[in-house]
Design a protein around this motif. Structure first.
Motif, PDB file in Angstrom:
ATOM      1  N   GLN A 201      -5.402  -1.113  15.082  1.00 31.72           N
ATOM      2  CA  GLN A 201      -4.114  -0.670  14.555  1.00 31.72           C
ATOM      3  C   GLN A 201      -3.637  -1.609  13.440  1.00 31.72           C
ATOM      4  OE1 GLN A 201      -2.622   2.263  15.202  1.00 31.72           O
ATOM      5  NE2 GLN A 201      -1.289   1.648  13.498  1.00 31.72           N
ATOM      6  N   ARG A 202      -3.940  -2.918  13.595  1.00 35.63           N
ATOM      7  CA  ARG A 202      -3.591  -3.877  12.527  1.00 35.63           C
ATOM      8  C   ARG A 202      -4.335  -3.536  11.230  1.00 35.63           C
ATOM      9  NH1 ARG A 202      -2.146  -9.102  14.971  1.00 35.63           N
ATOM     10  NH2 ARG A 202      -0.597  -8.517  16.517  1.00 35.63           N
ATOM     11  N   VAL A 203      -5.601  -3.113  11.385  1.00 38.36           N
ATOM     12  CA  VAL A 203      -6.398  -2.736  10.212  1.00 38.36           C
ATOM     13  C   VAL A 203      -5.753  -1.533   9.517  1.00 38.36           C
ATOM     14  CG1 VAL A 203      -8.659  -1.857   9.467  1.00 38.36           C
ATOM     15  CG2 VAL A 203      -8.530  -3.656  11.185  1.00 38.36           C
ATOM     16  N   VAL A 204      -5.332  -0.563  10.323  1.00 36.39           N
ATOM     17  CA  VAL A 204      -4.682   0.635   9.759  1.00 36.39           C
ATOM     18  C   VAL A 204      -3.383   0.233   9.060  1.00 36.39           C
ATOM     19  CG1 VAL A 204      -3.624   2.858  10.311  1.00 36.39           C
ATOM     20  CG2 VAL A 204      -5.692   2.142  11.509  1.00 36.39           C
ATOM     21  N   ASN A 205      -2.591  -0.610   9.727  1.00 39.00           N
ATOM     22  CA  ASN A 205      -1.317  -1.050   9.140  1.00 39.00           C
ATOM     23  C   ASN A 205      -1.534  -1.737   7.794  1.00 39.00           C
ATOM     24  OD1 ASN A 205      -0.092  -0.154  11.436  1.00 39.00           O
ATOM     25  ND2 ASN A 205       0.294  -2.187  12.303  1.00 39.00           N
ATOM     26  N   TYR A 206      -2.559  -2.587   7.757  1.00 38.20           N
ATOM     27  CA  TYR A 206      -2.856  -3.331   6.532  1.00 38.20           C
ATOM     28  C   TYR A 206      -3.195  -2.367   5.395  1.00 38.20           C
ATOM     29  CZ  TYR A 206      -5.494  -6.622   3.535  1.00 38.20           C
ATOM     30  OH  TYR A 206      -5.974  -7.377   2.484  1.00 38.20           O
ATOM     31  N   ILE A 207      -4.037  -1.375   5.708  1.00 42.52           N
ATOM     32  CA  ILE A 207      -4.433  -0.403   4.668  1.00 42.52           C
ATOM     33  C   ILE A 207      -3.222   0.402   4.205  1.00 42.52           C
ATOM     34  CG2 ILE A 207      -5.824   1.662   4.234  1.00 42.52           C
ATOM     35  CD1 ILE A 207      -7.904   0.452   6.206  1.00 42.52           C
ATOM     36  N   GLU A 208      -2.386   0.814   5.150  1.00 43.50           N
ATOM     37  CA  GLU A 208      -1.193   1.603   4.781  1.00 43.50           C
ATOM     38  C   GLU A 208      -0.226   0.766   3.938  1.00 43.50           C
ATOM     39  OE1 GLU A 208      -0.949   4.664   5.041  1.00 43.50           O
ATOM     40  OE2 GLU A 208      -2.554   5.113   6.448  1.00 43.50           O
ATOM     41  N   ALA A 209      -0.059  -0.503   4.311  1.00 45.92           N
ATOM     42  CA  ALA A 209       0.852  -1.376   3.558  1.00 45.92           C
ATOM     43  C   ALA A 209       0.310  -1.632   2.157  1.00 45.92           C
ATOM     44  CB  ALA A 209       1.051  -2.688   4.305  1.00 45.92           C
ATOM     45  N   LEU A 210      -1.016  -1.773   2.040  1.00 49.73           N
ATOM     46  CA  LEU A 210      -1.622  -1.936   0.707  1.00 49.73           C
ATOM     47  C   LEU A 210      -1.365  -0.679  -0.122  1.00 49.73           C
ATOM     48  CD1 LEU A 210      -5.103  -3.583   1.500  1.00 49.73           C
ATOM     49  CD2 LEU A 210      -3.204  -4.641   0.279  1.00 49.73           C
ATOM     50  N   HIS A 211      -1.513   0.482   0.514  1.00 50.28           N
ATOM     51  CA  HIS A 211      -1.279   1.742  -0.191  1.00 50.28           C
ATOM     52  C   HIS A 211       0.170   1.801  -0.686  1.00 50.28           C
ATOM     53  CE1 HIS A 211      -1.323   5.964  -1.203  1.00 50.28           C
ATOM     54  NE2 HIS A 211      -0.284   6.169  -0.405  1.00 50.28           N
ATOM     55  N   HIS A 212       1.090   1.393   0.164  1.00 46.66           N
ATOM     56  CA  HIS A 212       2.515   1.372  -0.220  1.00 46.66           C
ATOM     57  C   HIS A 212       2.705   0.490  -1.460  1.00 46.66           C
ATOM     58  CE1 HIS A 212       6.548  -0.512  -0.034  1.00 46.66           C
ATOM     59  NE2 HIS A 212       6.939   0.724   0.213  1.00 46.66           N
ATOM     60  N   ASP A 213       2.101  -0.699  -1.432  1.00 48.22           N
ATOM     61  CA  ASP A 213       2.234  -1.618  -2.568  1.00 48.22           C
ATOM     62  C   ASP A 213       1.547  -1.073  -3.813  1.00 48.22           C
ATOM     63  OD1 ASP A 213       3.618  -3.271  -0.934  1.00 48.22           O
ATOM     64  OD2 ASP A 213       2.271  -4.996  -1.106  1.00 48.22           O
ATOM     65  N   HIS A 214       0.392  -0.440  -3.629  1.00 57.35           N
ATOM     66  CA  HIS A 214      -0.307   0.155  -4.783  1.00 57.35           C
ATOM     67  C   HIS A 214       0.605   1.153  -5.487  1.00 57.35           C
ATOM     68  CE1 HIS A 214      -4.450  -0.693  -2.793  1.00 57.35           C
ATOM     69  NE2 HIS A 214      -4.172  -1.637  -3.654  1.00 57.35           N
ATOM     70  N   VAL A 215       1.228   2.028  -4.701  1.00 60.20           N
ATOM     71  CA  VAL A 215       2.095   3.064  -5.273  1.00 60.20           C
ATOM     72  C   VAL A 215       3.275   2.417  -6.012  1.00 60.20           C
ATOM     73  CG1 VAL A 215       3.684   4.939  -4.690  1.00 60.20           C
ATOM     74  CG2 VAL A 215       1.428   4.816  -3.598  1.00 60.20           C
ATOM     75  N   GLU A 216       3.902   1.441  -5.365  1.00 58.11           N
ATOM     76  CA  GLU A 216       5.058   0.773  -5.977  1.00 58.11           C
ATOM     77  C   GLU A 216       4.666   0.096  -7.299  1.00 58.11           C
ATOM     78  OE1 GLU A 216       8.257   0.306  -4.900  1.00 58.11           O
ATOM     79  OE2 GLU A 216       8.131   1.472  -3.037  1.00 58.11           O
ATOM     80  N   LEU A 217       3.551  -0.633  -7.265  1.00 56.91           N
ATOM     81  CA  LEU A 217       3.138  -1.384  -8.459  1.00 56.91           C
ATOM     82  C   LEU A 217       2.709  -0.439  -9.576  1.00 56.91           C
ATOM     83  CD1 LEU A 217       1.084  -4.255  -6.725  1.00 56.91           C
ATOM     84  CD2 LEU A 217       3.238  -4.516  -7.949  1.00 56.91           C
ATOM     85  N   LEU A 218       1.936   0.600  -9.208  1.00 52.51           N
ATOM     86  CA  LEU A 218       1.483   1.548 -10.230  1.00 52.51           C
ATOM     87  C   LEU A 218       2.663   2.240 -10.903  1.00 52.51           C
ATOM     88  CD1 LEU A 218      -1.619   3.249  -8.545  1.00 52.51           C
ATOM     89  CD2 LEU A 218      -1.610   1.957 -10.686  1.00 52.51           C
ATOM     90  N   ALA A 219       3.643   2.622 -10.103  1.00 52.40           N
ATOM     91  CA  ALA A 219       4.835   3.279 -10.660  1.00 52.40           C
ATOM     92  C   ALA A 219       5.537   2.346 -11.642  1.00 52.40           C
ATOM     93  CB  ALA A 219       5.769   3.694  -9.524  1.00 52.40           C
ATOM     94  N   ALA A 220       5.654   1.074 -11.266  1.00 53.27           N
ATOM     95  CA  ALA A 220       6.311   0.108 -12.153  1.00 53.27           C
ATOM     96  C   ALA A 220       5.496  -0.118 -13.420  1.00 53.27           C
ATOM     97  CB  ALA A 220       6.500  -1.215 -11.410  1.00 53.27           C
ATOM     98  N   MET A 221       4.176   0.054 -13.313  1.00 58.10           N
ATOM     99  CA  MET A 221       3.320  -0.150 -14.484  1.00 58.10           C
ATOM    100  C   MET A 221       3.243   1.103 -15.356  1.00 58.10           C
ATOM    101  SD  MET A 221       0.376  -2.123 -12.341  1.00 58.10           S
ATOM    102  CE  MET A 221      -0.850  -2.468 -13.569  1.00 58.10           C
ATOM    103  N   GLY A 222       3.960   2.158 -14.953  1.00 60.84           N
ATOM    104  CA  GLY A 222       3.980   3.393 -15.747  1.00 60.84           C
ATOM    105  C   GLY A 222       2.707   4.199 -15.616  1.00 60.84           C
TER     106      GLY A 222
END
Lengths: 127, 509
Positions: free
Chosen positions: B460-481
């Motif tokens: 479950q920690r592995v899943v959480n880590y992947i989901e949290a990375l996905h969340h950050d990817h989306v946030e960062l990509l959006a900020a990068m336009g």
């Protein structure tokens, strides 16, 4: 780490003798009680030494046999001091057997200590 | 005249050596005349005297012990417990290597699903010597974000083309390097999160297969699991393995970041019945991993070997290397074009070292770091006109979303992480991966150490880590336009001096 059969045999012999000795002290075998009365340590000292002997015996049979050999050697040094300073050596009957057992554990624990000295915590690398 | 308060350690040690003897005599007398209990100490000091005699007069390996005796041992004891003291008490939050406490704590928070926002500025170095992501004046709406989708094998029109749906995958760690509980926790987490996992070069992936996740089978130079007795490729074994449903891709490991250009030796003592079965090696004999595949002695034979594995497996097949000489890569790519055999993917492994045990000189000095190797590889492939025929995977300390997006900007299509996932499993960076004593039960086969690693909880920690990375990817990509990681180019990163970017404006596959 795999050790030669002779090292494991020495561990086994020392552990067995110590196990029997600690058992006799725990149950209050008259000979043991007599010794500790003479040393002025009855009954606390008897139980204390029995616990240490039991620990040494178990350690000798575990992966921490090097540490067990140090504990066994310490107990035997104490026994030698007791005989030299207060108890003396009875060179007949039970006395000879006790002396033989003491010498056996002493020899085995020194052998195990030398063979497995590098496994001792903290100082092993420097031995 | 200046006075200095100093301790004369030689005098102190001489005094200590005499004191041991004095205490021995004193306790001996007390034991004889006062109470026998004092002899506990008599014995202790007697053993210390014996030890001191040995150190000072018989051994010749340690000068300090020969000169100073017992007190010098304090230095060795302090040195042996130093790493723990530094890690827990004295090292600052940002100075540990390979990962600082700040970096590790971020993965722990992600794995546990804890909010990781913080205040009062970055704790890391933030200047021109660091690579940073460039944001846009015009961020995009997160709702417009396109799903991640990279097809491996599509350029060859393979029916077995594999589609990667997340920009991060679990990098190569074999059963052997990891214990069975760790492998299963990672595999279960990978299956739940929908990311593929690399098997590492440990042979038949028995423990990986249990959890049913998608697998990338790695073939090292010893070809464990698919070898003939002489260490060459056994086509039949490879075909049988590739036919297993969870095996989606094959990765031929030419070299790895931890020890590029170096082989290894699996000592016979470590070859248990299970290891022998999984790796396809005999028991009771050392097995050598050569420095290179026996079939690959030059560019021509290497490309031919890639073609053979592609043909036999029928799966997307790629190669993994740590970049050394660019001229050799150019020659290899030219040979690919000549034979018209192009791997479906290339994994570029940074020379920073990884989970693999390796000589320190190789970890510290051999191989190009990822952020230098990646743009160079990307550029060489572009110049040769084969960049659109393959996918680039990148690996090497990519444990955060920011680092992963930097790699994607510099030419990678997908990223790998190994140590990030170990941290998610609970790794405390005890640096004992090669000793079978991992205190958190990850890189050990001792049952009592592994028993604390609960497969279900850690997956479950592995899943959480992947989901949290996905969340950050989306946030960062959006900020990068950017609405997709595929749109990232070198323009999205600010490069420090010494790192050359790919040629601007060129598209990737």
């Amino acid at each position: 780490m795999k050790h030669p059969k002779i090292t494991r045999a020495a561990q086994g012999v020392a552990a067995l003798i110590l196990l029997i000795a600690s058992g006799m002290k725990f149950v209050g075998e008259p000979g043991s009680v007599e010794v500790f009365v003479e040393l002025g340590m009855e009954p606390t000292g008897r139980y204390l030494i029995a616990c240490i002997e039991l620990s040494a015996s178990l350690l000798l049979l575990s992966p921490y046999a090097a540490l067990g050999s140090v504990v066994a050697l310490s107990v035997m040094c104490g026994a030698v001091i007791a005989h030299v300073s207060q108890l003396g050596f009875a060179l007949s009957g039970d006395g000879v057997m006790q002396l033989g057992l003491l010498a056996s554990v002493l020899t085995c624990s020194i052998y195990v200590l030398i063979a497995r000295r590098s496994e001792l915590p903290f100082i092993g690398e420097n031995l | 005249m200046s006075a200095t308060l100093a301790v004369d350690l030689e005098k102190v040690s001489r005094t200590a050596n005499v004191a041991i003897v004095v205490f021995f005599a004193a306790f001996g007398a007390a034991g004889t005349f006062l109470s026998f209990y004092f002899h506990f100490l008599t014995v202790a000091f007697f053993l210390m005297i014996l030890l001191n005699l040995y150190w000072r007069h018989f051994q010749t390996s340690h000068t300090l012990l020969a000169n100073f005796g017992f007190l010098a041992q304090i230095r060795y004891i302090s040195e042996s417990v130093g790493p723990e003291f530094r890690q827990y008490l004295f090292a600052s939050d940002t100075e540990e290597r390979p990962f600082s406490r700040v970096e590790r704590a971020e993965v722990y928070r992600k794995a546990k699903g804890i909010d990781s926002s913080s205040a009062f500025g970055s704790l890391l170095t933030y200047d021109r010597s660091e690579m940073k992501l460039r944001h846009s004046l015009y961020p995009v709406d997160k709702a417009q974000m396109e799903p991640f989708d990279v097809a491996v094998g599509a350029a060859r029109g393979l029916a077995t083309t594999y589609r990667i749906k997340r920009p991060v995958m679990i990098s190569a760690m074999s059963f052997g390097a990891l214990g069975s509980n760790a492998v299963r926790a990672l595999a279960r987490g990978a299956a739940a999160a929908g990311v593929p996992m690399n098997t590492g070069e440990g042979g038949y992936p028995k423990h990986h297969l249990v959890e049913g996740c998608d697998l990338i089978f790695q073939m090292g130079t010893a070809k464990f699991g698919v070898r003939t007795e002489g260490g060459r490729l056994d086509d039949g074994k490879l075909a049988a393995l590739a036919a297993l449903d969870p095996i989606k891709m094959i990765e031929i490991k030419l070299s790895q970041g931890a020890k590029p250009g170096k082989g290894g030796l699996l000592p016979k003592e470590k070859i248990t019945a299970e290891i022998a079965e999984l790796r396809g090696v005999p028991m009771g004999r050392d097995v050598i991993s050569p420095a290179h595949h026996l079939e690959c002695v030059d560019a021509s034979s290497t490309v031919a070997f890639i073609g053979r594995v592609q043909r036999v497996s029928g799966l997307p097949t790629g190669i993994k290397f740590c970049l050394g000489r660019p001229d050799e890569l150019r020659e290899l790519v030219a040979e690919m074009k000549r034979q018209d055999i192009v791997p479906d993917f290339i994994t570029v492994d940074g020379g920073e070292g990884g989970t693999g045990a390796a000589p320190k000189s190789f970890m510290d000095d051999m191989g190009m770091p990822l952020f230098a190797a990646l743009p160079e590889t990307h550029r060489i492939l572009q110049e040769a006109g084969v960049r659109d025929r393959l996918v680039i995977f990148a690996s090497g300390k990519l444990i955060s979303a920011g680092m992963q997006l930097k790699a994607l900007s510099l030419g990678a299509d997908v990223t790998y992480s190994a140590r990030g996932f170990l941290l998610a499993l609970g790794c405390i960076q005890a640096l004992q991966c090669n000793r079978n004593t991992c205190p958190v039960g990850i890189t050990t086969h001792h049952q009592h150490l592994q028993s604390g690693l609960d497969v279900e909880a850690k997956s479950q920690r592995v899943v959480n880590y992947i989901e949290a990375l996905h969340h950050d990817h989306v946030e960062l990509l959006a900020a990068m336009g950017r609405s997709s990681a595929r749109e990232l180019t070198e323009i999205n990163v600010s490069l420090p001096a010494g790192v050359s970017a790919p040629s601007p404006g060129q598209e990737r596959s």
